[in-house]
Design an enzyme around this catalytic site. Structure first.
Site, PDB file in Angstrom:
ATOM      1  CD  GLU A  14      -1.963 -11.953 -11.188  1.00  0.00           C
ATOM      2  OE1 GLU A  14      -1.019 -11.208 -10.846  1.00  0.00           O
ATOM      3  OE2 GLU A  14      -3.114 -11.531 -11.367  1.00  0.00           O
ATOM      4  CB  CYS A  68      -7.688  -4.324  -5.797  1.00  0.00           C
ATOM      5  SG  CYS A  68      -9.082  -5.453  -5.959  1.00  0.00           S
ATOM      6  CG  HIS A  69      -5.450  -9.876  -7.390  1.00  0.00           C
ATOM      7  ND1 HIS A  69      -6.156  -9.314  -8.447  1.00  0.00           N
ATOM      8  CD2 HIS A  69      -4.414 -10.544  -7.947  1.00  0.00           C
ATOM      9  CE1 HIS A  69      -5.573  -9.650  -9.575  1.00  0.00           C
ATOM     10  NE2 HIS A  69      -4.509 -10.401  -9.306  1.00  0.00           N
ATOM     11  CE1 TYR A  75      -4.099  -1.916   0.330  1.00  0.00           C
ATOM     12  CE2 TYR A  75      -2.743  -3.300   1.733  1.00  0.00           C
ATOM     13  CZ  TYR A  75      -3.887  -3.107   0.996  1.00  0.00           C
ATOM     14  OH  TYR A  75      -4.832  -4.103   0.914  1.00  0.00           O
ATOM     15  CG  ASN A 126     -10.971  -2.509  -8.077  1.00  0.00           C
ATOM     16  OD1 ASN A 126     -11.559  -1.974  -9.004  1.00  0.00           O
ATOM     17  ND2 ASN A 126     -10.180  -3.552  -8.242  1.00  0.00           N
TER      18      ASN A 126
END
Length: 168
Positions: free
Chosen positions: A158, A131-132, A100, A123
């Site tokens: 990912e 946002c993950h 963040y 979001n």
């Protein structure tokens, strides 16, 4: 002034059903089951699969590991600050995470960590606006509107796919 046309559809995914919402044919929401901070589903308009082909195809490619970024047009609706945060989220590379604090720094306001976190949690276009990919300062998983299990799944998927791409 013309009224906006809102419609939605629900698609299956490896993290459960996803509700896709569009306004005047432009994707404006991707919500997971038990999604915190989602609007009242009555505001999603009629259920109609028409107009969601690109978003559905791109999400399927993402979950299959064949897509690392999204090109489907989106309509982000929020405060000017929220929109700046959500646009910055789209710059986080696939397979990476930012804190963040880094996201606040990117926006030129390092003191806005809490405000960035609040905007991130609201979001409306999950996964496509990633946002993950935002984690706590220690790298720990922190809140996710779809739940931490889904966040972990997306990040693990990912990282795995990014590793395969780099090694091939």
């Amino acid at each position: 002034m013309n009224a906006q046309r809102t419609a939605h559809t629900v698609i299956d995914s490896p993290i459960g059903p996803l509700t896709l919402v569009n306004v005047d044919g432009v994707l404006s929401g991707v919500y997971m089951a038990e999604h915190r901070h989602q609007p009242d589903p009555a505001r999603f308009g009629e259920r109609n699969a028409s107009g969601f082909d690109d978003a559905t195809a791109q999400l399927a490619e993402y979950f299959d590991g064949r897509r690392t970024d999204f090109t489907v047009p989106v309509a982000m609706r929020g405060t000017p600050f929220q929109i700046r945060v959500w646009e910055a989220l789209r710059t986080i590379p696939y397979g990476e995470t930012w804190t963040y604090g880094k996201l606040a720094d990117t926006l030129g306001n390092p003191a806005a960590v809490r405000a960035v976190g609040a905007a991130n949690s609201r979001n409306p276009i999950s996964i496509i606006v990633p946002c993950h990919r935002v984690v706590g300062s220690s790298g720990s998983l922190t809140g996710y509107a779809g739940g931490l299990d889904r966040k972990r799944f997306l990040l693990d998927r990912e990282a795995e796919r990014a590793g395969l791409q780099l090694g091939s």
